[in-house]
Design a protein around this motif. Structure first.
Motif, PDB file in Angstrom:
ATOM      1  N   LEU A 286       1.997   7.713  -9.602  1.00  0.00           N
ATOM      2  CA  LEU A 286       2.884   6.540  -9.624  1.00  0.00           C
ATOM      3  C   LEU A 286       4.029   6.742  -8.637  1.00  0.00           C
ATOM      4  O   LEU A 286       4.412   5.825  -7.899  1.00  0.00           O
ATOM      5  CB  LEU A 286       3.433   6.303 -11.032  1.00  0.00           C
TER       6      LEU A 286
ATOM      7  N   THR B 273       6.757   4.217  -6.992  1.00  0.00           N
ATOM      8  CA  THR B 273       7.512   3.887  -8.213  1.00  0.00           C
ATOM      9  C   THR B 273       8.719   4.825  -8.345  1.00  0.00           C
ATOM     10  O   THR B 273       8.594   6.028  -8.097  1.00  0.00           O
ATOM     11  CB  THR B 273       6.603   4.064  -9.440  1.00  0.00           C
TER      12      THR B 273
ATOM     13  N   ASP C  40      11.063   4.896 -13.844  1.00  0.00           N
ATOM     14  CA  ASP C  40      10.004   3.927 -14.138  1.00  0.00           C
ATOM     15  C   ASP C  40       8.651   4.640 -14.234  1.00  0.00           C
ATOM     16  O   ASP C  40       7.828   4.328 -15.111  1.00  0.00           O
ATOM     17  CB  ASP C  40       9.972   2.850 -13.042  1.00  0.00           C
ATOM     18  N   ALA C  41       8.437   5.622 -13.344  1.00  0.00           N
ATOM     19  CA  ALA C  41       7.169   6.372 -13.375  1.00  0.00           C
ATOM     20  C   ALA C  41       7.047   7.128 -14.696  1.00  0.00           C
ATOM     21  O   ALA C  41       5.970   7.139 -15.328  1.00  0.00           O
ATOM     22  CB  ALA C  41       7.111   7.339 -12.195  1.00  0.00           C
TER      23      ALA C  41
ATOM     24  N   ARG D 158       6.317   4.604 -17.484  1.00  0.00           N
ATOM     25  CA  ARG D 158       4.924   4.139 -17.432  1.00  0.00           C
ATOM     26  C   ARG D 158       3.965   5.245 -17.882  1.00  0.00           C
ATOM     27  O   ARG D 158       2.965   4.981 -18.577  1.00  0.00           O
ATOM     28  CB  ARG D 158       4.578   3.686 -16.006  1.00  0.00           C
TER      29      ARG D 158
ATOM     30  N   LEU E 270       0.088  -0.710 -12.541  1.00  0.00           N
ATOM     31  CA  LEU E 270       1.030  -0.875 -11.431  1.00  0.00           C
ATOM     32  C   LEU E 270       0.426  -1.773 -10.345  1.00  0.00           C
ATOM     33  O   LEU E 270       1.079  -2.695  -9.843  1.00  0.00           O
ATOM     34  CB  LEU E 270       1.372   0.497 -10.845  1.00  0.00           C
ATOM     35  N   ARG E 271      -0.831  -1.517 -10.000  1.00  0.00           N
ATOM     36  CA  ARG E 271      -1.501  -2.340  -8.971  1.00  0.00           C
ATOM     37  C   ARG E 271      -1.592  -3.798  -9.410  1.00  0.00           C
ATOM     38  O   ARG E 271      -1.438  -4.716  -8.599  1.00  0.00           O
ATOM     39  CB  ARG E 271      -2.907  -1.798  -8.679  1.00  0.00           C
TER      40      ARG E 271
ATOM     41  N   ASP F 230       0.526  -5.329 -11.332  1.00  0.00           N
ATOM     42  CA  ASP F 230       1.877  -5.880 -11.165  1.00  0.00           C
ATOM     43  C   ASP F 230       2.136  -6.227  -9.697  1.00  0.00           C
ATOM     44  O   ASP F 230       2.899  -7.134  -9.387  1.00  0.00           O
ATOM     45  CB  ASP F 230       2.941  -4.880 -11.635  1.00  0.00           C
ATOM     46  N   GLU F 231       1.487  -5.465  -8.804  1.00  0.00           N
ATOM     47  CA  GLU F 231       1.690  -5.683  -7.364  1.00  0.00           C
ATOM     48  C   GLU F 231       0.768  -6.766  -6.805  1.00  0.00           C
ATOM     49  O   GLU F 231       0.909  -7.135  -5.644  1.00  0.00           O
ATOM     50  CB  GLU F 231       1.440  -4.371  -6.603  1.00  0.00           C
TER      51      GLU F 231
END
Ligand code: ATP
Length: 239
Positions: free
Chosen positions: A117, A122, A126-127, A130, A170-171, A173-174
């Motif tokens: 992450l 990130t 946050d990392a 998560r 994460l991906r 979210d991106e």
């Protein structure tokens, strides 16, 4: 469960689909995968099944851009764009949960999940958040501070799943993810297996494309579509 399809033709695929057009993999003189034509849709889990050595890992790695140019034939398209080399597949949101856990032994479970992450940009807190959430989701919240080498085989597999799911989230979210899960439940007991499958399904529900390689008929049964490989060839879909 929706009607399964045999993806015999790339024709008619929607632009956001993952399209394999004549995908093949060769290792020197050995042809591990040949002429696979198939389409996977966002929002669905697509199971990739077949006997040991049928070519499941080879297919996932080719899609993820993890093989050399000279080993891969054909085309992989995502959202109409050619992917299938390391850079383009990563940019398209490809995330691999590898067969075997492939953990860094001297890092904690938390750091094994957090490091990718951080590498993806990130911020540290946050990392960590998560990573802890992903570990809790696979039932390893209390083991976050344990070194990987201290964990059992099934716990290690869950850390690898948590690592993949955290990066996949994460991906998403991106903008989008292509999750390539290679037998992520092979070392898990029944209840943990159901939990992991449900988390993988969540990635699809959130709009991800998910290829799930598995030997386990019960795991394959949750998938909306099934690609069955026999000696590197795609045979009729089973459902
Ligand atoms: N790096 C490699 N070099 C040479 N041959 C390979 C390599 N990786 C895989 N193979 C061969 O390619 C074929 C397909 O292997 P692959 O790992 O894709 O199968 P699989 O369906 O994932 O098997 P399993 O269920 O046992 O994991 C097998 O015959 C295997 O021996």
């Amino acid at each position: 469960m929706s009607q399964a399809t045999r993806p015999e033709s790339a024709a008619g695929a929607a632009s956001a689909d993952l399209v394999l057009d004549g995908l093949g993999v060769v290792y020197g003189d050995l042809r591990a995968l040949g002429d696979v034509v198939a389409t996977a849709r966002p929002g669905e889990v697509t199971a990739v099944t077949g006997h040991s050595g049928a070519g499941k890992t080879s297919l996932l790695w080719a899609v993820g851009g993890l093989l050399g140019h000279q080993q891969v034939e054909g085309t992989v398209l995502l959202d109409g764009q050619t992917i299938g080399d390391e850079e383009s597949s990563r940019a398209a949101g490809a995330v691999l949960i590898p067969q075997g856990s492939a953990l860094a032994e001297v890092l904690t479970a938390r750091d094994n999940v957090a490091v990718p992450l951080l590498a993806a940009g990130t911020a540290g807190t946050d990392a960590t958040r998560r990573a802890d959430e992903a570990l809790a989701a696979v039932g390893l919240g209390e083991h976050a501070g344990h070194l990987a080498e201290e964990l059992s085989g099934g716990q290690r597999q869950r850390v690898a799943v948590a690592r993949g799911l955290a990066l996949a989230s994460l991906r998403l979210d991106e903008g989008g993810v292509l999750l390539l899960a290679d037998e992520p439940t092979s070392e898990l007991d029944h209840d943990t297996r159901e939990r992991v499958v449900s988390l993988v399904e969540d990635i699809a529900r959130r709009g991800g494309i998910v290829l799930l390689a598995t030997h386990d008929p019960e795991v394959a049964a949750v998938a909306a579509a099934c690609w069955h490989l026999d000696d590197g060839r795609l045979t009729a879909g089973s459902r």
